[in-house]
Scaffold this motif. Structure first.
Motif, short mmCIF file in Angstrom:
data_model
loop_
_atom_site.label_atom_id
_atom_site.label_comp_id
_atom_site.label_asym_id
_atom_site.label_seq_id
_atom_site.Cartn_x
_atom_site.Cartn_y
_atom_site.Cartn_z
N HIS A 1 -15.15 -9.97 8.46
CA HIS A 1 -14.86 -9.12 7.32
C HIS A 1 -13.84 -9.82 6.41
N THR A 2 -13.75 -9.36 5.18
CA THR A 2 -12.78 -9.88 4.23
C THR A 2 -12.02 -8.72 3.62
N ALA A 3 -10.71 -8.82 3.61
CA ALA A 3 -9.87 -7.79 3.00
C ALA A 3 -9.73 -8.09 1.51
N ARG A 4 -9.83 -7.05 0.68
CA ARG A 4 -9.67 -7.19 -0.77
C ARG A 4 -8.30 -6.66 -1.18
N ILE A 5 -7.56 -7.46 -1.96
CA ILE A 5 -6.28 -7.01 -2.50
C ILE A 5 -6.27 -7.24 -4.00
N CYS A 6 -5.46 -6.44 -4.71
CA CYS A 6 -5.33 -6.59 -6.16
C CYS A 6 -4.59 -7.89 -6.44
N ALA A 7 -5.14 -8.72 -7.31
CA ALA A 7 -4.52 -10.00 -7.65
C ALA A 7 -3.23 -9.81 -8.45
N GLY B 1 0.81 -1.20 0.00
CA GLY B 1 0.00 0.00 0.00
C GLY B 1 0.85 1.25 0.00
N ARG B 2 0.18 2.35 -0.22
CA ARG B 2 0.88 3.63 -0.28
C ARG B 2 0.93 4.32 1.09
N ASP B 3 0.16 3.79 2.05
CA ASP B 3 0.19 4.37 3.39
C ASP B 3 0.12 3.25 4.43
N MET B 4 0.71 3.51 5.58
CA MET B 4 0.77 2.50 6.63
C MET B 4 -0.60 2.22 7.24
N GLU B 5 -1.46 3.22 7.31
CA GLU B 5 -2.76 3.04 7.95
C GLU B 5 -3.59 1.96 7.26
N SER B 6 -3.57 1.93 5.92
CA SER B 6 -4.37 0.92 5.22
C SER B 6 -3.85 -0.48 5.49
N LEU B 7 -2.53 -0.65 5.57
CA LEU B 7 -1.98 -1.97 5.84
C LEU B 7 -2.16 -2.36 7.30
N ASP B 8 -2.12 -1.38 8.18
CA ASP B 8 -2.40 -1.64 9.59
C ASP B 8 -3.82 -2.18 9.73
N ARG B 9 -4.75 -1.57 9.03
CA ARG B 9 -6.15 -2.02 9.04
C ARG B 9 -6.27 -3.41 8.42
N LEU C 1 -7.09 -2.98 -1.30
CA LEU C 1 -8.21 -2.27 -1.92
C LEU C 1 -9.33 -1.92 -0.95
N GLY C 2 -9.31 -2.48 0.24
CA GLY C 2 -10.35 -2.16 1.21
C GLY C 2 -10.93 -3.41 1.84
N VAL C 3 -12.06 -3.22 2.48
CA VAL C 3 -12.69 -4.27 3.26
C VAL C 3 -14.12 -4.47 2.80
N THR C 4 -14.55 -5.72 2.74
CA THR C 4 -15.94 -6.02 2.42
C THR C 4 -16.60 -6.64 3.65
N GLU C 5 -17.89 -6.40 3.79
CA GLU C 5 -18.64 -6.99 4.89
C GLU C 5 -18.80 -8.49 4.65
N GLY C 6 -18.73 -9.25 5.69
CA GLY C 6 -18.91 -10.69 5.58
C GLY C 6 -17.60 -11.38 5.26
N ASN C 7 -17.52 -12.62 5.65
CA ASN C 7 -16.33 -13.41 5.42
C ASN C 7 -16.66 -14.46 4.38
N ILE C 8 -15.84 -14.59 3.35
CA ILE C 8 -16.11 -15.50 2.25
C ILE C 8 -15.49 -16.86 2.55
N ASP C 9 -16.33 -17.82 2.87
CA ASP C 9 -15.89 -19.21 3.13
C ASP C 9 -14.76 -19.30 4.14
#
Length: 92
Positions: free
Chosen positions: A53-59, A35-43, A65-73
Motif C-alpha cells: 500500500h501507499t500512504a497519501r499526504i498533502c504536499a 492529522g487531526r486524529d491519532m487513529e489516522s496517523l497510527d494507520r 489523506l489516506g491509503v491507496t492500493e499498490g505500492n508506487i515504485d
C-alpha cells in the motif's frame, strides 16, 4: 511548539501539540505527516512499513489523506493536495 509523545509505532512516534494536532515523526524526529486524529496517523505509520500500500499526504501541509492500493515504485508515501490547501491555492 510543545509536543508530547502519545504513542510509538515501530520506528515512528506520534506526538500531540497543545492545539490538539497530531504529528507523525520518523526515527530522526522529522515530521512525516500530520492529522487531526491519532487513529489516522497510527494507520499511516503501519502503512509506511507495508509494501503493498501507499500512504497519501498533502504536499503542502502534510495532512494524512489516506491509503491507496499498490505500492508506487517501492515508495511508501505519495503526495496529493488536501481540500483546504486546494481552496487556498484557488484563492491566489
Amino acid at each position: 511548539m510543545i509536543a508530547r509523545l502519545v504513542k510509538k509505532v515501530g520506528s515512528y512516534s506520534i506526538t500531540r501539540d497543545e492545539k490538539g494536532v497530531y504529528f507523525l515523526l520518523d526515527a530522526n524526529a522529522r515530521e512525516v505527516a500530520m492529522g487531526r486524529d491519532m487513529e489516522s496517523l497510527d494507520r499511516a505509520a503501519c502503512i509506511f512499513s507495508d509494501t503493498t500500500h501507499t500512504a497519501r499526504i498533502c504536499a503542502w501541509c502534510k495532512l494524512f489523506l489516506g491509503v491507496t492500493e499498490g505500492n508506487i515504485d517501492g515508495h511508501p508515501i505519495t503526495h496529493g493536495i488536501c481540500p483546504d490547501c486546494a481552496r487556498n491555492l484557488e484563492g491566489t
